[in-house]
Write an enzyme that holds these catalytic residues in place. Structure first.
Site, mmCIF file in Angstrom:
data_model
loop_
_atom_site.group_PDB
_atom_site.id
_atom_site.type_symbol
_atom_site.label_atom_id
_atom_site.label_comp_id
_atom_site.label_asym_id
_atom_site.label_seq_id
_atom_site.Cartn_x
_atom_site.Cartn_y
_atom_site.Cartn_z
ATOM 1 N N ASP A 55 6.528 -4.764 38.372
ATOM 2 C CA ASP A 55 7.975 -4.892 38.225
ATOM 3 C C ASP A 55 8.695 -3.580 37.905
ATOM 4 O O ASP A 55 8.244 -2.807 37.046
ATOM 5 C CB ASP A 55 8.318 -5.845 37.073
ATOM 6 C CG ASP A 55 7.597 -7.169 37.150
ATOM 7 O OD1 ASP A 55 6.984 -7.467 38.177
ATOM 8 O OD2 ASP A 55 7.649 -7.913 36.148
ATOM 9 N N GLU A 231 10.823 -15.908 35.443
ATOM 10 C CA GLU A 231 10.545 -14.546 35.000
ATOM 11 C C GLU A 231 11.701 -13.622 35.366
ATOM 12 O O GLU A 231 12.557 -13.945 36.191
ATOM 13 C CB GLU A 231 9.256 -14.016 35.637
ATOM 14 C CG GLU A 231 7.995 -14.718 35.180
ATOM 15 C CD GLU A 231 6.729 -14.043 35.688
ATOM 16 O OE1 GLU A 231 5.793 -13.898 34.882
ATOM 17 O OE2 GLU A 231 6.674 -13.654 36.868
#
Length: 556
Positions: A55, A231
């Site tokens: 990420d 998320e």
């Protein structure tokens, strides 16, 4: 791996300080060097110098015009784990300079998970007397016992961080509580955090006057696609195209549970009053119809009212840890192109997120092919002489009738060595597709061959026009339909480099005009390579300059 030692830079002795034993071989104070010359290594999409990245974290633009990209990084392996915050900087979002690792775990079993960063211009935190460029990182500390939210602060503009002595700043006694994204909400003079109670399908909204003391304000829950967990939420104001009005958009990533399997990002347009987010409806809108776009984050600090800029992770958790770049080239995962975003009412559902590539002109080399009157024909191009292996193509259509529309527009990238191909196209009845099936360098049951999207617009071709853009970069393709009304991110791993391009149209109505142009794109890493072919990065503490040297420790 390498062992602690020192190396000379000219006549100066550069001491390399290493982390604790669980991080043996991971340097502090200098960046990790990387080889960016591999045939699968993207040249204009960011990828880590070595090992595994996922990420994007802490994205922000500082007052000097430098973009900061932090990212989830395992500096010791080519799979996820031992999570740190890697760091790179850029002036144009394409030419990146690797920096030293920004935030380390303190003990074995800890992970510095995803989060965000803000610039505390007014010193609300008290960490930055007499300066306006202090950076605060807000991240999740993951352990087997709990996930908590912590902060760390930087007095040197985001290059090195000190963890707050009073951490954690939020604890809920949960192992599934992560990924804080913080913005400044001027109307209430408060910081606002969105954070995921992952497996409860809840996004918590917290407020704080100082980034230290946080108050729970509200929850947003059980909306859109649920999957296994929520998320990487983002809450961002985005302008409506062609107006001065702003809407807030809440983006939520889910993994697994995407319609095509694995991970995906959805978004919810709505309003925000400083404590409560209210969506316009309950529809699940998908940000990208490819399979390799996840956990996107928006840059903090871009000018108020401007179209916000985002970057996403260009992979999918179904196969990210087994793609062949790990065994072949010792790195895994790249970021998407930077994208400029806006909202527009295009489809019948409305409030559509439009995403287009950030200004590519710093990368243009030369026009490789151009045809202003293609009609029902094709353009063929051998681009094996383009050092980067990266191309941008742009096709524009005019004179499309409002009824009885016909025709196709297709593109194909091919390897002259193996015959492998990557294809995509658009049927003017409204359907687009990408097919990576004829690429043979990676075989995995979850590596879906084909993706597609239809166009549910009430007026598909406003003004009789339509546009198709694409960027290919060795092992990643991004396609943008009609000025970003739809986009798709697709990774692929050929056994031999793709070096032939064809763009073809067929069956178009009489009177439809077609113009197409293809540019070669610059190798954005070439200028940073030293005489041994390695990209060393910025090895001057504080990020104030770059000292080029041969890194003796490039064999990690």
């Amino acid at each position: 791996m390498f062992s602690p030692c020192s190396t000379f830079v000219g006549t100066a002795l550069l001491a390399i300080v290493y982390a604790q034993s669980f991080d043996a071989g991971v340097p502090r104070g200098v960046p990790i060097a990387g080889d960016y010359t591999g045939p699968l290594r993207p040249q204009i999409h960011y990828s880590p110098p070595q090992h595994f990245m996922n990420d994007p974290n802490g994205l922000h633009l500082d007052a000097e015009g430098t973009y900061h990209l932090y990212y989830q990084y395992n500096p010791t392996d080519i799979v996820a784990g031992n999570q740190h915050w890697g760091h790179a900087t850029s002036r144009d979002l394409y030419h990146w300079e690797n920096q030293q690792i920004a935030i380390f775990p303190d003990a074995e079993g800890q992970g510095i998970f995803s989060g965000s960063a803000v610039i505390d211009v007014n010193n609300t935190s008290g960490f930055f007397p007499n300066q306006t460029n202090g950076v605060v990182a807000i991240y999740t500390l993951n352990t087997a016992a709990e996930e908590v939210q912590e902060i760390a602060y930087s007095i040197d503009g985001g290059y090195t961080f000190t963890k707050y002595a009073g951490n954690p700043v939020i604890s809920t006694n949960s192992t599934q509580f992560r990924d804080p994204k913080v913005i400044w909400y001027a109307q209430t003079q408060n910081w606002v955090m969105v954070v995921s109670y992952a497996q409860d399908f809840v996004i918590g909204i917290y407020t704080s006057p100082n980034l230290i003391n946080w108050t729970h304000a509200s929850n947003f829950s059980h909306a859109g696609l649920l999957g296994l967990q929520y998320e990487c939420p983002n809450l961002v104001p985005i302008p409506m195209n062609g107006t001065d009005s702003l809407m807030f958009v809440l983006l939520i990533s889910i993994n697994p549970g995407a319609p095509l399997g694995g991970s995906i990002t959805q978004y919810f347009p709505g309003s925000f009053n400083g404590t409560v987010f209210t969506p316009v409806d309950g529809a699940a809108r998908i940000a990208d119809f490819g399979k390799d776009n996840y956990a996107g984050q928006f840059f903090y600090g871009t000018p108020d009212g401007a179209n916000p800029v985002s970057i996403a992770w260009a992979s999918n958790w179904q196969y990210a840890q087994v793609v062949p770049t790990g065994s072949l080239e010792n790195w895994r995962s790249a970021m998407s192109l930077p994208r400029v975003n806006m909202l527009a009412n295009i489809t019948r559902v409305g409030y559509d997120l439009i995403s287009i590539p950030y200004d590519l002109t710093p990368l243009y080399t030369t026009v490789l092919a151009q045809n202003a009157s293609l009609g029902n024909s094709s353009v063929l191009l051998d681009y094996s002489s383009v050092p980067s292996g990266a191309l941008y193509f742009d096709a524009n259509f005019t004179g499309i009738p409002s009824v009885n529309v016909s025709g196709t527009a297709n593109f194909t990238f091919t390897s002259s060595v193996t015959g492998e191909s990557l294809r995509g196209g658009f049927f003017f009845a409204g359907d687009a597709f990408i097919n990576r099936g004829p690429i043979s360098g990676f075989d995995n049951p979850f590596f879906t061959d084909k993706v597609s999207s239809n166009d549910p617009t009430a007026n598909m071709f406003p003004g009789g026009t339509w546009r198709l853009q694409g960027v290919i970069d060795r092992s990643i393709l991004e396609v943008f339909l009609n000025n970003g009304q739809k986009s798709a991110t697709t990774t692929f791993f050929p056994e031999a480099s793709l070096d032939q391009f064809q763009f073809a149209t067929a069956g178009l109505n009489d009177g439809v005009g077609v113009s197409v142009a293809v540019w070669g794109l610059e190798d954005a890493w070439a200028a940073e390579e030293d005489t041994g072919g390695m990209v060393v990065g910025n090895d001057t503490l504080g990020g104030n300059g770059t000292m080029r040297r041969r890194n003796l420790f490039d064999g990690m």
